[in-house]
Scaffold this motif. Structure first.
Motif, PDB file in Angstrom:
ATOM      1  N   PRO A   1       0.801  -1.230   0.000  1.00 60.03           N
ATOM      2  CA  PRO A   1       0.000   0.000   0.000  1.00 60.03           C
ATOM      3  C   PRO A   1       0.831   1.276   0.000  1.00 60.03           C
ATOM      4  CG  PRO A   1      -0.997  -1.591   1.463  1.00 60.03           C
ATOM      5  CD  PRO A   1       0.316  -2.176   1.014  1.00 60.03           C
ATOM      6  N   PHE A   2       1.961   1.281   0.730  1.00 61.75           N
ATOM      7  CA  PHE A   2       2.798   2.490   0.731  1.00 61.75           C
ATOM      8  C   PHE A   2       3.395   2.721  -0.641  1.00 61.75           C
ATOM      9  CE2 PHE A   2       6.775   4.792   1.109  1.00 61.75           C
ATOM     10  CZ  PHE A   2       6.368   5.925   1.809  1.00 61.75           C
ATOM     11  N   ARG A   3       3.865   1.677  -1.271  1.00 63.19           N
ATOM     12  CA  ARG A   3       4.443   1.834  -2.616  1.00 63.19           C
ATOM     13  C   ARG A   3       3.397   2.337  -3.603  1.00 63.19           C
ATOM     14  NH1 ARG A   3       9.051  -0.690  -4.983  1.00 63.19           N
ATOM     15  NH2 ARG A   3       9.080  -0.250  -7.220  1.00 63.19           N
ATOM     16  N   ALA A   4       2.176   1.770  -3.520  1.00 66.01           N
ATOM     17  CA  ALA A   4       1.110   2.197  -4.426  1.00 66.01           C
ATOM     18  C   ALA A   4       0.779   3.670  -4.219  1.00 66.01           C
ATOM     19  CB  ALA A   4      -0.135   1.333  -4.203  1.00 66.01           C
ATOM     20  N   TRP A   5       0.680   4.086  -2.948  1.00 66.42           N
ATOM     21  CA  TRP A   5       0.428   5.505  -2.672  1.00 66.42           C
ATOM     22  C   TRP A   5       1.579   6.354  -3.196  1.00 66.42           C
ATOM     23  CZ3 TRP A   5       3.587   8.760   0.166  1.00 66.42           C
ATOM     24  CH2 TRP A   5       3.119  10.082   0.296  1.00 66.42           C
ATOM     25  N   GLY A   6       2.808   5.924  -2.942  1.00 65.08           N
ATOM     26  CA  GLY A   6       3.979   6.683  -3.361  1.00 65.08           C
ATOM     27  C   GLY A   6       4.026   6.893  -4.862  1.00 65.08           C
ATOM     28  N   GLU A   7       3.715   5.849  -5.619  1.00 66.38           N
ATOM     29  CA  GLU A   7       3.743   5.967  -7.072  1.00 66.38           C
ATOM     30  C   GLU A   7       2.681   6.952  -7.567  1.00 66.38           C
ATOM     31  OE1 GLU A   7       5.468   1.508  -8.144  1.00 66.38           O
ATOM     32  OE2 GLU A   7       3.294   1.877  -8.158  1.00 66.38           O
ATOM     33  N   ARG A   8       1.493   6.915  -6.959  1.00 68.10           N
ATOM     34  CA  ARG A   8       0.447   7.872  -7.338  1.00 68.10           C
ATOM     35  C   ARG A   8       0.849   9.299  -6.971  1.00 68.10           C
ATOM     36  NH1 ARG A   8      -2.801   4.066  -4.797  1.00 68.10           N
ATOM     37  NH2 ARG A   8      -3.162   5.500  -3.055  1.00 68.10           N
ATOM     38  N   PHE A   9       1.400   9.454  -5.777  1.00 69.02           N
ATOM     39  CA  PHE A   9       1.783  10.787  -5.317  1.00 69.02           C
ATOM     40  C   PHE A   9       2.875  11.376  -6.193  1.00 69.02           C
ATOM     41  CE2 PHE A   9       4.477  13.617  -2.855  1.00 69.02           C
ATOM     42  CZ  PHE A   9       3.544  14.521  -2.366  1.00 69.02           C
ATOM     43  N   LEU A  10       3.896  10.596  -6.487  1.00 70.61           N
ATOM     44  CA  LEU A  10       5.006  11.087  -7.308  1.00 70.61           C
ATOM     45  C   LEU A  10       4.540  11.470  -8.704  1.00 70.61           C
ATOM     46  CD1 LEU A  10       7.804   8.588  -6.207  1.00 70.61           C
ATOM     47  CD2 LEU A  10       7.557  10.991  -5.538  1.00 70.61           C
ATOM     48  N   ALA A  11       3.630  10.678  -9.269  1.00 72.96           N
ATOM     49  CA  ALA A  11       3.082  11.027 -10.584  1.00 72.96           C
ATOM     50  C   ALA A  11       2.331  12.346 -10.507  1.00 72.96           C
ATOM     51  CB  ALA A  11       2.163   9.915 -11.083  1.00 72.96           C
ATOM     52  N   GLY A  12       1.634  12.569  -9.389  1.00 70.06           N
ATOM     53  CA  GLY A  12       0.856  13.789  -9.222  1.00 70.06           C
ATOM     54  C   GLY A  12       1.703  15.044  -9.110  1.00 70.06           C
ATOM     55  N   VAL A  13       2.930  14.921  -8.594  1.00 73.09           N
ATOM     56  CA  VAL A  13       3.797  16.104  -8.460  1.00 73.09           C
ATOM     57  C   VAL A  13       4.792  16.204  -9.614  1.00 73.09           C
ATOM     58  CG1 VAL A  13       3.589  16.117  -5.947  1.00 73.09           C
ATOM     59  CG2 VAL A  13       5.520  14.904  -7.012  1.00 73.09           C
ATOM     60  N   GLY A  14       4.642  15.301 -10.601  1.00 75.88           N
ATOM     61  CA  GLY A  14       5.498  15.361 -11.776  1.00 75.88           C
ATOM     62  C   GLY A  14       6.889  14.800 -11.594  1.00 75.88           C
ATOM     63  N   ALA A  15       7.074  13.967 -10.592  1.00 80.17           N
ATOM     64  CA  ALA A  15       8.388  13.361 -10.351  1.00 80.17           C
ATOM     65  C   ALA A  15       8.577  12.152 -11.262  1.00 80.17           C
ATOM     66  CB  ALA A  15       8.503  12.931  -8.893  1.00 80.17           C
ATOM     67  N   PRO A  16       9.814  11.830 -11.620  1.00 80.34           N
ATOM     68  CA  PRO A  16      10.054  10.639 -12.449  1.00 80.34           C
ATOM     69  C   PRO A  16       9.708   9.369 -11.685  1.00 80.34           C
ATOM     70  CG  PRO A  16      12.124  11.571 -11.673  1.00 80.34           C
ATOM     71  CD  PRO A  16      11.058  12.560 -11.311  1.00 80.34           C
ATOM     72  N   PRO A  17       9.210   8.343 -12.388  1.00 79.68           N
ATOM     73  CA  PRO A  17       8.828   7.089 -11.725  1.00 79.68           C
ATOM     74  C   PRO A  17       9.960   6.463 -10.908  1.00 79.68           C
ATOM     75  CG  PRO A  17       8.030   7.126 -13.985  1.00 79.68           C
ATOM     76  CD  PRO A  17       8.927   8.316 -13.834  1.00 79.68           C
ATOM     77  N   THR A  18      11.199   6.690 -11.325  1.00 81.50           N
ATOM     78  CA  THR A  18      12.334   6.094 -10.616  1.00 81.50           C
ATOM     79  C   THR A  18      12.513   6.664  -9.215  1.00 81.50           C
ATOM     80  OG1 THR A  18      13.768   7.694 -11.739  1.00 81.50           O
ATOM     81  CG2 THR A  18      13.609   5.494 -12.708  1.00 81.50           C
ATOM     82  N   ASP A  19      11.869   7.798  -8.939  1.00 77.24           N
ATOM     83  CA  ASP A  19      11.988   8.395  -7.611  1.00 77.24           C
ATOM     84  C   ASP A  19      11.313   7.548  -6.529  1.00 77.24           C
ATOM     85  OD1 ASP A  19      13.394  10.473  -8.663  1.00 77.24           O
ATOM     86  OD2 ASP A  19      12.151  12.063  -7.786  1.00 77.24           O
ATOM     87  N   ILE A  20      10.558   6.540  -6.938  1.00 76.67           N
ATOM     88  CA  ILE A  20       9.935   5.666  -5.940  1.00 76.67           C
ATOM     89  C   ILE A  20      11.001   4.980  -5.101  1.00 76.67           C
ATOM     90  CG2 ILE A  20       9.783   3.671  -7.476  1.00 76.67           C
ATOM     91  CD1 ILE A  20       7.255   4.701  -4.725  1.00 76.67           C
ATOM     92  N   ASP A  21      12.151   4.687  -5.707  1.00 77.51           N
ATOM     93  CA  ASP A  21      13.228   4.052  -4.942  1.00 77.51           C
ATOM     94  C   ASP A  21      13.734   4.987  -3.841  1.00 77.51           C
ATOM     95  OD1 ASP A  21      13.113   1.742  -6.478  1.00 77.51           O
ATOM     96  OD2 ASP A  21      14.534   2.517  -7.964  1.00 77.51           O
ATOM     97  N   TRP A  22      13.843   6.275  -4.160  1.00 78.65           N
ATOM     98  CA  TRP A  22      14.248   7.257  -3.146  1.00 78.65           C
ATOM     99  C   TRP A  22      13.212   7.323  -2.030  1.00 78.65           C
ATOM    100  CZ3 TRP A  22      11.519  11.660  -1.669  1.00 78.65           C
ATOM    101  CH2 TRP A  22      12.167  12.468  -0.735  1.00 78.65           C
ATOM    102  N   LEU A  23      11.933   7.376  -2.391  1.00 84.94           N
ATOM    103  CA  LEU A  23      10.875   7.476  -1.390  1.00 84.94           C
ATOM    104  C   LEU A  23      10.845   6.253  -0.482  1.00 84.94           C
ATOM    105  CD1 LEU A  23       8.506   9.074  -0.263  1.00 84.94           C
ATOM    106  CD2 LEU A  23       7.040   7.987  -1.986  1.00 84.94           C
ATOM    107  N   LEU A  24      11.035   5.071  -1.064  1.00 88.94           N
ATOM    108  CA  LEU A  24      11.051   3.847  -0.256  1.00 88.94           C
ATOM    109  C   LEU A  24      12.240   3.835   0.700  1.00 88.94           C
ATOM    110  CD1 LEU A  24      10.076   1.170  -2.937  1.00 88.94           C
ATOM    111  CD2 LEU A  24       8.623   2.129  -1.149  1.00 88.94           C
ATOM    112  N   SER A  25      13.371   4.360   0.246  1.00 90.35           N
ATOM    113  CA  SER A  25      14.545   4.388   1.121  1.00 90.35           C
ATOM    114  C   SER A  25      14.348   5.377   2.267  1.00 90.35           C
ATOM    115  CB  SER A  25      15.804   4.747   0.320  1.00 90.35           C
ATOM    116  OG  SER A  25      15.761   6.084  -0.134  1.00 90.35           O
ATOM    117  N   ILE A  26      13.708   6.523   1.986  1.00 94.46           N
ATOM    118  CA  ILE A  26      13.418   7.506   3.028  1.00 94.46           C
ATOM    119  C   ILE A  26      12.447   6.922   4.051  1.00 94.46           C
ATOM    120  CG2 ILE A  26      12.233   9.705   3.476  1.00 94.46           C
ATOM    121  CD1 ILE A  26      15.054  10.050   2.477  1.00 94.46           C
ATOM    122  N   ASP A  27      11.445   6.215   3.567  1.00 92.99           N
ATOM    123  CA  ASP A  27      10.434   5.616   4.450  1.00 92.99           C
ATOM    124  C   ASP A  27      11.026   4.518   5.330  1.00 92.99           C
ATOM    125  OD1 ASP A  27       7.583   5.005   5.231  1.00 92.99           O
ATOM    126  OD2 ASP A  27       8.104   3.119   4.243  1.00 92.99           O
ATOM    127  N   ALA A  28      12.034   3.802   4.806  1.00 92.03           N
ATOM    128  CA  ALA A  28      12.721   2.733   5.555  1.00 92.03           C
ATOM    129  C   ALA A  28      11.741   1.697   6.100  1.00 92.03           C
ATOM    130  CB  ALA A  28      13.555   3.323   6.686  1.00 92.03           C
TER     131      ALA A  28
END
Length: 214
Positions: A18-45
């Motif tokens: 669920p966190f990954r799914a939310w993260g991917e939707r959120f990043l798309a909404g702010v115009g971030a590249p899809p690869t930024d999900i890896d950064w977000l997952l690392s920050i979330d730990a």
């Protein structure tokens, strides 16, 4: 009727998906590249980072003007909306109950989010009670939280088992209080020389089977 002390996130309920799914939707909404999900997952730990710290890091990286409190709320609701109780987990808890075990959730985290996950997923119908660290003022691996869980379950700690995916919080906590444990490996290898799980499993159903087999 011995106690079965179970972790919540990524044990009884999947949070990573669920966190990954939310993260991917959120990043798309702010115009971030899809690869930024890896950064977000690392920050979330894997949920170990405080929600406010995650929100602040996201706001800084993308120059967002939305208040941190709004971002924390969006994250909270986004994850909650996607959390589901796996039928296999429900089955495992029923089997444990039929076998005479008393399932009690022992979780680190905030009361509001954790209780919402338990109730909205329907997990509350499959466990005897739950203990959340913010509520009781002590976190795993501190042995005191397991003592609180025993009081909630109205049973002694002696004979209990601990099941969870956290090496330090769950397995280290079990070792600290002298209880056997089952580690949900989630594809990882055990790497801590200070203590080790009694059993290793790939899911709650297998973990319950290991406990009943022991």
């Amino acid at each position: 009727m011995p106690l079965l002390l179970l972790d919540l996130e990524n044990t009884l309920l999947d949070r990573a998906g669920p966190f990954r799914a939310w993260g991917e939707r959120f990043l798309a909404g702010v115009g971030a590249p899809p690869t930024d999900i890896d950064w977000l997952l690392s920050i979330d730990a894997d949920g170990l980072t405080d929600r406010w710290d995650v929100a602040d890091a996201v706001r800084q990286r993308y120059g967002l003007r939305m208040p941190s409190i709004d971002l924390v709320e969006e994250l909270h609701e986004g994850v909650l909306d996607a959390v589901r109780l796996d039928p296999l987990v429900a089955c495992a808890l029923r089997v444990a109950d039929w076998a005479g075990w008393t399932p009690v959730v022992v979780s680190n985290g905030g009361v509001r989010q954790q209780e919402a996950m338990i109730r909205r997923s329907g997990l509350d119908g499959f466990v005897a009670d739950w203990v959340i660290s913010e509520e009781v003022g002590v976190s795993k691996p501190n042995p005191r939280i397991f003592a609180v869980a025993a009081r909630r379950g109205r049973l002694p700690l002696r004979g209990a088992w601990v099941v969870g995916d956290g090496p330090e919080a769950d397995i280290g906590g079990a070792a600290a209080v002298g209880l056997p444990s089952v580690w949900l490996h989630r594809g990882r290898s055990w790497g801590d020389s200070r203590f080790a799980p009694t059993r290793t499993a790939d899911g709650v159903l297998a973990a319950v089977a290991a406990v009943l087999g022991a």
